[in-house]
Design a protein around this motif. Structure first.
Motif, mmCIF file in Angstrom:
data_model
loop_
_atom_site.group_PDB
_atom_site.id
_atom_site.type_symbol
_atom_site.label_atom_id
_atom_site.label_comp_id
_atom_site.label_asym_id
_atom_site.label_seq_id
_atom_site.Cartn_x
_atom_site.Cartn_y
_atom_site.Cartn_z
ATOM 1 N N ILE B 119 0.840 -1.202 0.000
ATOM 2 C CA ILE B 119 0.000 0.000 0.000
ATOM 3 C C ILE B 119 0.877 1.254 0.000
ATOM 4 C CG2 ILE B 119 -1.907 1.184 1.161
ATOM 5 C CD1 ILE B 119 -2.417 -1.621 2.576
ATOM 6 N N ILE B 120 1.992 1.206 0.742
ATOM 7 C CA ILE B 120 2.904 2.361 0.761
ATOM 8 C C ILE B 120 3.479 2.588 -0.640
ATOM 9 C CG2 ILE B 120 5.059 3.268 1.751
ATOM 10 C CD1 ILE B 120 4.243 1.738 4.362
ATOM 11 N N LYS B 121 3.729 1.493 -1.355
ATOM 12 C CA LYS B 121 4.146 1.614 -2.769
ATOM 13 C C LYS B 121 3.068 2.366 -3.570
ATOM 14 C CE LYS B 121 6.184 0.420 -6.774
ATOM 15 N NZ LYS B 121 5.157 0.812 -7.741
ATOM 16 N N MET B 122 1.786 2.037 -3.345
ATOM 17 C CA MET B 122 0.693 2.745 -4.035
ATOM 18 C C MET B 122 0.701 4.228 -3.676
ATOM 19 S SD MET B 122 -2.553 0.179 -3.377
ATOM 20 C CE MET B 122 -2.500 -1.560 -3.848
ATOM 21 N N MET B 123 1.038 4.535 -2.409
ATOM 22 C CA MET B 123 1.068 5.933 -1.968
ATOM 23 C C MET B 123 2.189 6.693 -2.682
ATOM 24 S SD MET B 123 0.323 5.323 2.111
ATOM 25 C CE MET B 123 0.140 7.047 2.583
ATOM 26 N N TYR B 124 3.381 6.061 -2.797
ATOM 27 C CA TYR B 124 4.463 6.690 -3.569
ATOM 28 C C TYR B 124 3.967 6.980 -4.997
ATOM 29 C CZ TYR B 124 8.519 6.361 -0.398
ATOM 30 O OH TYR B 124 9.421 6.551 0.623
ATOM 31 N N ASP B 125 3.275 5.999 -5.603
ATOM 32 C CA ASP B 125 2.781 6.193 -6.973
ATOM 33 C C ASP B 125 1.764 7.333 -7.028
ATOM 34 O OD1 ASP B 125 4.394 4.117 -7.709
ATOM 35 O OD2 ASP B 125 2.785 2.621 -7.827
ATOM 36 N N PHE B 126 0.857 7.354 -6.026
ATOM 37 C CA PHE B 126 -0.181 8.403 -5.988
ATOM 38 C C PHE B 126 0.459 9.787 -5.930
ATOM 39 C CE2 PHE B 126 -2.916 11.309 -3.583
ATOM 40 C CZ PHE B 126 -4.094 11.250 -4.316
ATOM 41 N N TYR B 127 1.467 9.930 -5.065
ATOM 42 C CA TYR B 127 2.096 11.245 -4.902
ATOM 43 C C TYR B 127 3.190 11.509 -5.944
ATOM 44 C CZ TYR B 127 -0.372 11.809 -0.467
ATOM 45 O OH TYR B 127 -1.335 11.947 0.491
ATOM 46 N N LYS B 128 3.420 10.514 -6.828
ATOM 47 C CA LYS B 128 4.454 10.621 -7.867
ATOM 48 C C LYS B 128 5.819 10.969 -7.265
ATOM 49 C CE LYS B 128 1.302 11.723 -11.691
ATOM 50 N NZ LYS B 128 -0.009 11.791 -10.971
ATOM 51 N N VAL B 129 6.176 10.259 -6.194
ATOM 52 C CA VAL B 129 7.483 10.446 -5.557
ATOM 53 C C VAL B 129 8.354 9.227 -5.876
ATOM 54 C CG1 VAL B 129 8.687 10.540 -3.317
ATOM 55 C CG2 VAL B 129 6.613 11.910 -3.685
ATOM 56 N N ASP B 130 9.595 9.478 -6.303
ATOM 57 C CA ASP B 130 10.518 8.380 -6.597
ATOM 58 C C ASP B 130 10.925 7.655 -5.317
ATOM 59 O OD1 ASP B 130 10.520 8.800 -9.300
ATOM 60 O OD2 ASP B 130 12.259 10.155 -9.268
ATOM 61 N N ILE B 131 11.008 6.342 -5.404
ATOM 62 C CA ILE B 131 11.440 5.552 -4.245
ATOM 63 C C ILE B 131 12.952 5.352 -4.325
ATOM 64 C CG2 ILE B 131 11.136 3.379 -2.990
ATOM 65 C CD1 ILE B 131 8.435 3.061 -4.399
#
Lengths: 306, 306
Positions: B119-131
């Protein structure tokens, strides 16, 4: 087995429009869903669904053995009476986290925004599903209602952006005019039985073990209540007793003056008044208070917990 | 004021890696956040954070007056003791909805997937932040741990897709080899005090008013427990009494044979066994059972509620 998508008891526009919009999305992504409701439509909601050509969702009170997707609340007092015998598969909400629990993993789309339909808009975007024109219309109206045309302090950038997107899809660039039409429908209180007014937008909360009922009437000009204030007072006194409530509050909200008058009966009036820094003999006008969720419930909860 | 991002008591890899990954995301989108933990790291978690060069998050037990973002649970028993005096600003979780409540609107990212880090991966995608590479590594390990390399029935397409994306970012195409390394660390139980084993991955639940503790040990070969089974039994008996628990269950999970042996002490052993259709004198092997969340908690909850 179909999922029933349901808002809260005494449904408002967010609950009804949200159930219709979310059920459509679920069907589009291959999950059979039926919008339903736990009570009668308010005049405002009736105006919205008539305007965009929808029927009222199915009236259904019992959900034992069913799958349900909850919209616009996480409070047991606002859910179906037999919710413990249903399977909650998901929740979309924008309030504080209440006492609903589930027995299996579920999805919760809960965000601190002005309206559940703003979150449902995010869900359409997430699933890359197009929003039909008429559904965009009811979603937009729900957001304009919940945010009081962006005047409520609950309003966020996400709400404004959602309304702008939905207005484009619905083909209604002048959404402010539609909102004012909607608020006029809401402000027509004359001739309505007092009990119906009190219950029009009414929610019960569990505050540290005490049942607290809070109703709200949003109108364009609060003076419409001048002639019926003593009747309203008498009725909330009865309603408090009927439901064994600790406190019953009715907010009379003036959306143009941007504030609310609070009328109340309580087993501990001092406690309630102290929550809003009201003096014993002062008028109960709360300047700038438009939101039950953000400006009434949290201070009350704090007072009950202290 | 910073937000503390915290997993549950007796933190597992999902709680620790999730706190680090989510705090990083929050800082990237302009909300100051500090990862913290409610207990010691397990050998598996220590292995993961060493492998990718992280320090253990801050050990902090008290949060009165603080803002917290909860990872990997919604149960009061698993949260800080003073959680009612903190402000919960958000929750990321993949379990059933528990009894945590909040006093103000919050965000909840809860999904029925195999791991909070998915889910945290989905949040990174939602906010368009690079991991960042190293954060992708610990998130990937957390998902591989929670889903037992996709063998757990909790595994979803979203978990597999997240691991594939994260493996690319972390530059570890052969993530299965890393997972086996991790499971070997987890399986090294020899020489560890029995109490430490029992509490290694242990959670308390409130089931219809009864406190039920459930521990789980996942190993590559369950025969490592043969020589200490009576010691484990003696210890869970003590632990049950110390915590005034109704029931204490320890799951010995064999991730290669894909099943679990259940050892238990209970005020109502018949009730517990009936929840899993176990005969009175049968062995307590549950074939195919790998997930506490999906295969143990729901039938138990059902038994306690019936």
């Amino acid at each position: 087995m179909s999922i029933y998508v349901i808002g809260h008891k005494i449904p408002d526009s967010d609950s009804i429009c949200g159930a219709i919009a979310l059920a459509h999305l679920k069907n589009e992504i291959g999950e059979k869903a039926i919008p339903a409701r736990l009570g009668e439509l308010s005049p405002e909601t009736q105006f919205i669904i008539d305007r965009f050509g929808f029927e009222a969702p199915l009236l259904k009170m019992n959900y034992a053995g069913e799958k349900v997707y909850i919209v616009d609340h996480t409070e047991k007092t606002q859910a179906p009476d037999d919710i413990d015998e249903a399977t909650i598969v998901g929740i979309v909400d924008h309030h504080k986290l209440g006492d609903l629990t589930s027995s299996t993993p579920l999805e919760c789309w809960i965000r601190p925004v002005g309206c559940s339909n703003t979150i449902i808009k995010m869900m359409y975007d997430f699933y890359k599903v197009d929003i039909p024109k008429d559904i965009a219309g009811i979603m937009m109206c729900a957001i304009l209602s919940d945010t009081v045309l962006f005047k409520s302090p609950t309003t966020t950038t996400a709400d404004r952006r959602a309304v702008e997107d939905l207005a484009l899809i619905a083909g209604i660039p002048d959404y402010e005019a539609l909102a004012m039409e909607m608020f006029k429908v809401k402000s027509a209180v004359e001739g309505t039985p007092v009990r119906e007014l009190v219950l029009r937008d009414f929610k019960d909360f569990n505050m540290n073990g005490h049942k607290v009922g809070i109703g709200q009437l949003e109108v364009i000009d609060i003076s419409v209540f001048d002639s019926i204030k003593s009747e309203l007072m008498a009725d909330i006194t009865n309603l408090k007793a009927e439901g064994n409530r600790h406190t019953l509050i009715l907010l009379l909200t003036d959306i143009m003056k941007e504030g609310s008058e609070l009328i109340l009966v309580s087993d501990d009036e001092k406690l309630i008044k102290s929550a809003f820094n009201l003096e014993d003999n002062s008028s109960n006008w709360l300047d700038g208070v438009l939101s039950r969720k953000k400006q009434i419930v949290p201070p009350l909860q704090g007072a009950f917990n202290s």
